[in-house]
Design an enzyme around this catalytic site. Structure first.
Site, PDB file in Angstrom:
ATOM      1  N   GLU A   1      10.529   0.600   9.907  1.00 41.19           N
ATOM      2  CA  GLU A   1      11.485   1.798   9.944  1.00 41.19           C
ATOM      3  C   GLU A   1      10.682   2.967  10.101  1.00 41.19           C
ATOM      4  OE1 GLU A   1      13.207   4.446   8.751  1.00 41.19           O
ATOM      5  OE2 GLU A   1      13.319   3.971   6.712  1.00 41.19           O
TER       6      GLU A   1
ATOM      7  N   CYS B   1      13.274  10.548   7.269  1.00 43.82           N
ATOM      8  CA  CYS B   1      13.241  10.124   8.528  1.00 43.82           C
ATOM      9  C   CYS B   1      14.834  10.066   9.055  1.00 43.82           C
ATOM     10  CB  CYS B   1      12.874   8.542   8.524  1.00 43.82           C
ATOM     11  SG  CYS B   1      13.417   7.532   6.994  1.00 43.82           S
TER      12      CYS B   1
ATOM     13  N   GLU C   1      10.127  14.974  15.739  1.00 44.13           N
ATOM     14  CA  GLU C   1      10.429  14.523  14.505  1.00 44.13           C
ATOM     15  C   GLU C   1       9.569  15.722  13.689  1.00 44.13           C
ATOM     16  OE1 GLU C   1       9.406  11.317  12.394  1.00 44.13           O
ATOM     17  OE2 GLU C   1      11.371  11.288  11.109  1.00 44.13           O
TER      18      GLU C   1
ATOM     19  N   LYS D   1       0.974  -1.212  -0.087  1.00 45.80           N
ATOM     20  CA  LYS D   1      -0.031   0.034   0.067  1.00 45.80           C
ATOM     21  C   LYS D   1       0.859   1.317   0.085  1.00 45.80           C
ATOM     22  CE  LYS D   1      -1.927   2.695   3.039  1.00 45.80           C
ATOM     23  NZ  LYS D   1      -1.992   4.022   2.639  1.00 45.80           N
TER      24      LYS D   1
END
Lengths: 313, 519
Positions: free
Chosen positions: B298, B332, B429, B224
């Protein structure tokens, strides 16, 4: 098992009553305690639990509490960095030393297993296998980087290498049905990778774990690197898996009924999880022979670190 | 910053510091003054160099890719994917439902049992080589599509995303018939059906990172893509057709996160791989708890880029800029925390501001653009909210004066100084072009501060001293450490996190392990 004097002589342990100047000598029993930070505390809760022994009678085993767990995690965290910083060769030698000392206590390990219902021959076989398993793991620390890591031939002007490093503090739910060989097979993998451990021992057969703790205490394994807690698993597991300072969980011995809750707890802080492989049962023979000699027990709690550096003048 | 602090050789210019109101995080509200280093009268101004979109034909509507065929979503609903640089709708995308996921998994399961697992590994390898070749042949089409759908500069999609995606298929193709060398002492076996959910920041590259090792190891895939960036995944479906990949080996289901959850929790899916935020990763891990599935995650990062006083400063400035402004900081492993040694902080920051003033922000299709569009309006708002928190918590904000397009979602590169480790901008983040600066005095302090985060994906070290690189690299709790470089990727080099940045590796021999059950 009826000939007690003969057995005592063979095992060289003061376990039985003998005549002493006309009166019967009373056995000096061992108090089975927890093993935390290199010391043998009773549970802070003051609780113990009775374990029925095959030869009759009961043993009082310390019943560890949530607070005992927290203390174990605290000392394990302190022990983690120095243990990981030991050279791979030294860690291997320390594990080999554990095997040496287990050999010296083989009789007591056998007696523990017999107390939990093992036949004499099964007990002897399990103890020998457990010692050999520790030797197998002792050889691993200084090979892991070569087998699992390496240099990466990237398509640019960089020198890039990948090395395994320990994950950190690992909590292990030890196998229930293989109380010594299973325990050593899981613990050995955690230690060989450079991690420290908090072990929840087999609930129905905790004595070999108690003896292992007593062996470790006089070995060269630094205090806090291995912490062994005897307890009721269903009581402690929900707290254990939610402890945010535990980096990984070895759920090999986790009862099926608690597995979902355990993994969900571990997921809360992205802790690593190792579990019993699909189709493998928590049985006495689960770690026999090559089935138990698996690098997976080590790799489950390793982190691969990749380092890049440019090549140039 | 007075011009006499400019680095040697750089053209003197004024780069005014601005105060930004807490309540106006939207860059559209900021009007760049004429003194901008990139204004029309500057020697640094470039003429526009737009990439042509002619090579790409974007259809009005895309279906799902199930069992080798395009299918309409069972619910009949669609969503729109937008060009973030223009806010124009690009195409209607099928909103896949759990029923669609079910059909895709069924197809993948059948393809695994009847075709893929029976194929000789050598033939499997050749399919992957074919896919890699087709990606190379159609690279321009993929790069343009990627830039239009994601907002990333064409320079990056053309030079990084697409070539790396092709390289991943190439690399793992060669593993397909050599798996026993990847797991010495064990017998490699495929899992079966693998469920994969990927993010919007590197849509095609993440697809390649997921699908290439999965297929090489002998699995079939239901993937997906992110709901804002589905186009290159759907174009990849066409590559699968061109490569004559057997039906059902790769299935692509577009749709919302709930559809992704129904893929990963399906009992027929034996292994799950997810790249995205830590919170979604946790939700997935909890959702499949106790099911015995393999899982690799991840997740997020908050990388420290550590600059020591002996570093080659201009090189380090380039590395820091690349670390945080590559792909608009929507990475990331972005170097979002600058740890600079106190003794050089002032000079380093001066050079950094100077370099930031040179960044070209704007049309991602322009070949000169350094920083493109933010992927979505929601992401713009999220960045703005965190930047506002930085100002509110007392950090000092600086942004270069530069023109931003009046349409599209663009965020001005942002530098924070006087940042405390407790500030949200130092802990969370941001996933945007926002750099938080923290200073340190000693090596130990640098390590301590770098590791003071729940994340552990990547880190950077800038020093001329080799022994220090190795010491600091080994002390950092991060899966990828870049020394005197940053944001480098290669199919042969494992990538992945420590701590809450996830587990498992992608790339290299280690990247195969998650896709193999070894017995």
């Amino acid at each position: 098992m009826g000939k007690k004097s003969k057995r005592t002589e063979k095992l060289n342990l003061p376990l039985t009553i003998e005549s002493s100047e006309g009166s019967e000598r009373l056995e000096v029993r061992r108090t089975a305690k927890l093993y935390i930070g290199g010391a043998f505390p009773r549970s802070e809760s003051g609780r113990s639990q009775e374990v029925q022994l095959a030869k009759g009678g009961v043993a009082n085993i310390a019943r560890g509490s949530r607070k005992d767990l927290r203390e174990a995690v605290r000392v394990a965290r302190i022990a983690a960095e120095p243990w990981a910083a030991r050279t791979a060769m030294v860690r291997g030698q320390i594990l080999y030393r554990v095997a040496e000392l287990m050999e010296g206590r083989a009789a007591q390990f056998r007696d523990d297993l017999i107390s939990h219902g093992a036949s004499k021959s099964d007990a002897a076989a399990e103890v020998s296998a457990a010692i050999d398993r520790m030797v197998w793991y002792a050889g691993w620390p200084d090979k892991l980087a070569a087998v699992l890591g390496g240099t990466n031939p990237v398509a640019s002007s960089h020198f890039v290498f990948t090395l395994p490093e320990p994950t950190g503090v690992i909590a292990s739910i030890a196998p229930e049905a293989s109380p010594l060989l299973g325990l050593v097979s899981r613990l050995g993998g955690i230690l060989a990778g450079g991690n420290v451990a908090i072990v929840l021992a087999s609930e129905s057969a905790p004595l070999p774990a108690v003896t292992l703790a007593e062996t470790l205490a006089v070995s060269d394994v630094p205090a806090g690197v291995v912490n062994i807690i005897t307890a009721r698993r269903a009581e402690l597991l929900p707290h254990l898996v939610r402890h945010a300072d535990i980096d990984g969980f070895d759920l090999w011995g986790c009862p099926d009924a608690l597995l979902v809750e355990a993994e969900q707890g571990a997921a809360e802080h992205v802790a690593r999880v190792a579990r019993r492989p699909h189709g493998v049962k928590d049985r006495a023979d689960a770690f026999d022979g090559e089935r138990g000699e698996r690098i997976d027990g080590i790799t489950a709690f390793l982190e691969m670190k990749t380092v890049w550096h440019p090549i140039g003048s | 910053m007075p011009s006499d602090q400019s680095p040697k050789g750089a053209a003197p210019r004024r780069t005014p510091t601005r105060a930004v109101s807490v309540t106006t995080p939207a860059p559209a509200a900021i009007v760049a003054p004429a003194s901008s280093g990139l204004a029309g009268n500057s020697p640094w101004a470039y003429a526009p160099a737009p990439e042509s979109r002619e090579i790409v034909t974007i259809r009005q509507r895309y279906g799902l890719f199930i069992d080798g065929k395009e299918r309409a979503p069972s619910g009949g609903e669609v969503t729109i994917t937008y060009n973030p640089a223009t806010e124009e709708p690009l195409a209607e995308i099928a909103k896949g439902t759990p029923a669609d996921a079910d059909r895709a998994i069924e197809a993948a399961d059948r393809a695994y049992r009847k075709v893929w697992s029976k194929l000789h590994p050598r033939e499997r390898a050749k399919y992957l080589y074919r896919i890699s070749r087709i990606l190379q042949e159609r690279s321009r089409e993929f790069a343009v599509t990627e830039t239009m759908d994601s907002g990333k500069p064409i320079r990056e999609s053309r030079d990084v995303d697409v070539p790396l995606a092709a390289a991943h298929f190439w690399y793992y193709a060669g593993w397909a018939d050599k798996l026993e060398y990847a797991v010495p002492g064990r017998r490699p076996e495929a899992h079966g059906v693998v469920g994969q959910v990927i993010p919007w920041n590197f849509p095609l590259l993440m697809l390649a990172w997921k699908i290439a090792p999965a297929l090489a190891a002998g699995n079939t895939v239901v993937l997906k893509p992110a709901s804002t960036t589905p186009l290159t995944a759907l174009l990849f479906a066409d590559v699968c057709r061109q490569a004559e990949l057997p039906d059902g080996v790769v299935n692509i289901i577009t749709g919302p996160g709930s559809t992704g959850m129904s893929i990963v929790t399906d009992p027929r899916v034996a292994k799950v791989a997810f790249t995205g935020s830590t919170s979604v990763g946790v939700t997935i891990a909890k959702g499949i708890a106790g099911q015995g599935k393999g899982l690799t995650l991840e997740l997020g990062g908050k990388a420290a880029n550590i600059v020591f006083e002996d570093a080659a400063l201009d090189q380090a400035v380039e590395g820091v800029v690349n670390g945080i402004f590559f792909n608009q900081g929507e990475v990331c492993c972005a170097g979002s925390r600058l740890l600079v040694q106190e003794s050089i902080a002032e000079e380093f920051l001066a050079r950094l501001r100077d370099r930031m003033s040179m960044l070209r922000i704007g049309d991602p299709m322009d070949k000169n653009t350094d920083v493109g569009a933010i992927n979505s309006k929601a992401q713009m708002e999220s960045i703005g909210e965190l930047v506002a928190s930085g100002v509110a918590e007392g950090a000092q904000i600086w942004q270069p004066a530069c023109d931003l397009p009046t349409r599209g979602w663009f965020y001005r590169p942002t530098l924070f100084t006087n940042v405390a480790q407790s500030h949200r901008i130092a802990r969370e983040e941001i996933f945007g072009p926002v750099l938080a600066t923290i200073t340190f005095r000693t090596v130990d302090e640098a390590i301590e501060k770098a590791n003071n985060t729940a994340y552990g994906l990547s880190a950077g070290i800038w020093t001329e001293k080799g022994s220090r690189i190795l010491q600091v690299a080994s002390a950092l709790k991060a899966g990828v450490v870049w020394a005197n470089t940053f944001n480098r990727f290669d199919p042969t080099a494992p990538f992945g996190g420590y701590k809450e940045s996830g587990y498992g590796r992608e790339g290299g021999m280690q990247g195969l392990h998650a896709y193999l059950r070894s017995s």
